[in-house]
Each structure stands twice: as C-alpha cells, then as structure tokens.
Design a protein around this motif. Structure first.
Motif, PDB file in Angstrom:
ATOM      1  N   PRO A 294     -11.318  -3.156   3.741  1.00 46.08           N
ATOM      2  CA  PRO A 294      -9.895  -2.844   3.904  1.00 46.08           C
ATOM      3  C   PRO A 294      -9.106  -2.906   2.599  1.00 46.08           C
ATOM      4  N   ASP A 295      -9.592  -3.664   1.618  1.00 46.25           N
ATOM      5  CA  ASP A 295      -8.894  -3.767   0.344  1.00 46.25           C
ATOM      6  C   ASP A 295      -8.908  -2.464  -0.452  1.00 46.25           C
ATOM      7  N   LYS A 296      -9.808  -1.523  -0.080  1.00 54.95           N
ATOM      8  CA  LYS A 296      -9.887  -0.242  -0.777  1.00 54.95           C
ATOM      9  C   LYS A 296      -9.081   0.861  -0.093  1.00 54.95           C
ATOM     10  N   LEU A 297      -8.547   0.551   1.088  1.00 53.81           N
ATOM     11  CA  LEU A 297      -7.867   1.588   1.868  1.00 53.81           C
ATOM     12  C   LEU A 297      -6.693   2.200   1.113  1.00 53.81           C
TER      13      LEU A 297
ATOM     14  N   ARG B 250      -7.389  -6.971  14.403  1.00 52.25           N
ATOM     15  CA  ARG B 250      -6.012  -7.141  13.928  1.00 52.25           C
ATOM     16  C   ARG B 250      -5.939  -7.019  12.407  1.00 52.25           C
ATOM     17  N   GLN B 251      -6.978  -7.478  11.713  1.00 50.44           N
ATOM     18  CA  GLN B 251      -6.987  -7.328  10.255  1.00 50.44           C
ATOM     19  C   GLN B 251      -6.980  -5.845   9.873  1.00 50.44           C
ATOM     20  N   ALA B 252      -7.784  -5.041  10.594  1.00 52.90           N
ATOM     21  CA  ALA B 252      -7.802  -3.601  10.337  1.00 52.90           C
ATOM     22  C   ALA B 252      -6.436  -2.984  10.642  1.00 52.90           C
TER      23      ALA B 252
ATOM     24  N   ALA C 110      -4.046  -3.818   7.876  1.00 52.70           N
ATOM     25  CA  ALA C 110      -4.332  -3.035   6.668  1.00 52.70           C
ATOM     26  C   ALA C 110      -3.796  -1.613   6.800  1.00 52.70           C
ATOM     27  N   LEU C 111      -3.960  -1.031   7.990  1.00 50.84           N
ATOM     28  CA  LEU C 111      -3.450   0.324   8.235  1.00 50.84           C
ATOM     29  C   LEU C 111      -1.928   0.360   8.161  1.00 50.84           C
ATOM     30  N   GLN C 112      -1.296  -0.631   8.776  1.00 50.30           N
ATOM     31  CA  GLN C 112       0.169  -0.699   8.718  1.00 50.30           C
ATOM     32  C   GLN C 112       0.659  -0.810   7.283  1.00 50.30           C
TER      33      GLN C 112
END
Length: 222
Positions: free
Chosen positions: A147-150, A180-182, A185-187
């Motif tokens: 998620p850090d690369k999103l 929820r972490q994903a 990250a999307l938000q």
C-alpha cells in the motif's frame, strides 16, 4: 506464463458489459461462477461474467503444495503476505483478459474488475494502475499489496472509479483490519472507495450478494 483459461457465463442476448471476477487461494474460476444467478440481474443487462483460473504454483505457507494461486504467500504477516513479483505477473495476465474484452467490443467503462481474497489483491493492484477507465472495482474480503507504493504508482484514470470493499467482521483468514488498511490507503490516495462489513467469516453472505447486485446494476446498466 501462458494466457489464462477461464469459465465464462454469457447473458441471454447482446453483451453490453463484462465482470472479470478473480477467485481466492486454492479455488478456481468454477468457485464463483454459481453466484451469477444469485445476483438476479435484469435479463436485458447484457453482462458477461469471466471467471479466470489462477496459475498453479507452490505456496510456501502450505509446505510448497501446488494449487491455483495468483501469487505465493511466504508469511501471514500483512506486509509480507503478497509476493510482489507474483502480484505483478498476475495483474499482467488479467490485463490481457481486459484487452480481450476490448477486442470483443466491450467498452472499458463497461468493465468491472472483481476479486475475492487473493483475487481482490490483484483487482485492487491492477484497477488502481491500469490505463483504461473502468466501470468499477469490487474487492471482497481482501487486502492490498504494498500500500505504501499506491500513491506513486496509481493511474489518474480511475481515481473517481467507484470501488466497493466488503469484508466479514469475523474473518480469521484475512482479518478485517487488513481490509481497513487497504481502504484507508485508497482514501488517502484520493480514490472513490466505499466500505461495507458484514457479520460473516471469510465468505460471502446473502446481504452482501444483494448489495453487489445493486452496485453492479448502478455501474453497468442504464
């Protein structure tokens, strides 16, 4: 890897849209194909469903047992759970399926990319990076690879594409905190993401199927 084999469920009449739905670890395209009639979509919606079979590969946490999988799992820790190389390879294979639909005359904004568990990881990874404007992304009982690369890798084309994430509150395979972490990250990356959780485990339930049906009809009909 060669192109993927798949189960295809065609509508009665003209094909107007497509849902490409990716299964979870150890399953196959046959696993989710029976959900199509349960969605009770209008007969004239013209939605083709494509359920690809993941490549067969050795899974480290299962003592190297060979099974259908979109990527290897070497650890159950969230930040090590999804093998990035396998994720990228499978995303490329699914992108070829999307290109096939385009060649068959389905517009990109009439294509939904869906996935459950491992399949959802691929749907989120590809759907946020692909250079086609999709109709929607459906991510069920899943999490995100890296998620850090999103923020740095995301395509602007699908920032406003509706993403529906669903998860079971009692999921002990992919804990809801991973989902929820994903979602967070999307938000934070500016994606149009919606969250819904259910009183279920690592599966789908009737209320969820009803919501998915309504969401698909909003994306693909009219």
């Amino acid at each position: 890897m060669t192109d993927l084999e798949f189960v295809q469920v065609n509508p009665v009449g003209e094909v107007k849209a497509c849902v490409i739905w990716l299964h979870g670890l150890g399953d196959s395209g046959h696993g989710f194909a029976p959900i199509v009639p349960e969605l009770k979509l209008p007969a004239d919606a013209g939605i083709r469903f494509v359920f690809p079979h993941a490549p067969v590969r050795a899974i480290t946490i299962n003592n190297g047992y060979q099974m259908h999988a979109w990527y290897d799992i070497r650890s159950l820790e969230l930040d090590k759970r999804a093998d990035p190389t396998g994720v990228a390879e499978s995303a490329n294979l699914i992108e070829r399926l999307i290109e096939r639909e385009l060649e068959l005359g389905v517009a990109p904004d009439k294509i939904v990319l869906a996935g459950f568990s491992q399949g959802g990881v691929i749907a989120l990874h590809l759907g946020t990076r692909i250079t086609h404007k999709l109709a929607g992304i459906l991510a069920l009982s899943t999490y995100m690879s890296e998620p850090d690369k999103l923020a740095s890798e995301a395509s602007e084309l699908n920032r406003q594409t509706p993403i529906l994430m669903c998860h079971g509150r009692m999921d002990d395979i992919v804990p809801m905190t991973y989902g929820r972490q994903a979602y967070n990250a999307l938000q934070q990356a500016g994606f149009n993401v919606q969250w819904q959780d259910y009183m279920m485990e690592h599966n789908v339930c009737a209320d969820e199927i009803e919501q998915i049906s309504a969401w698909l009809q909003a994306r693909l009909t009219g």
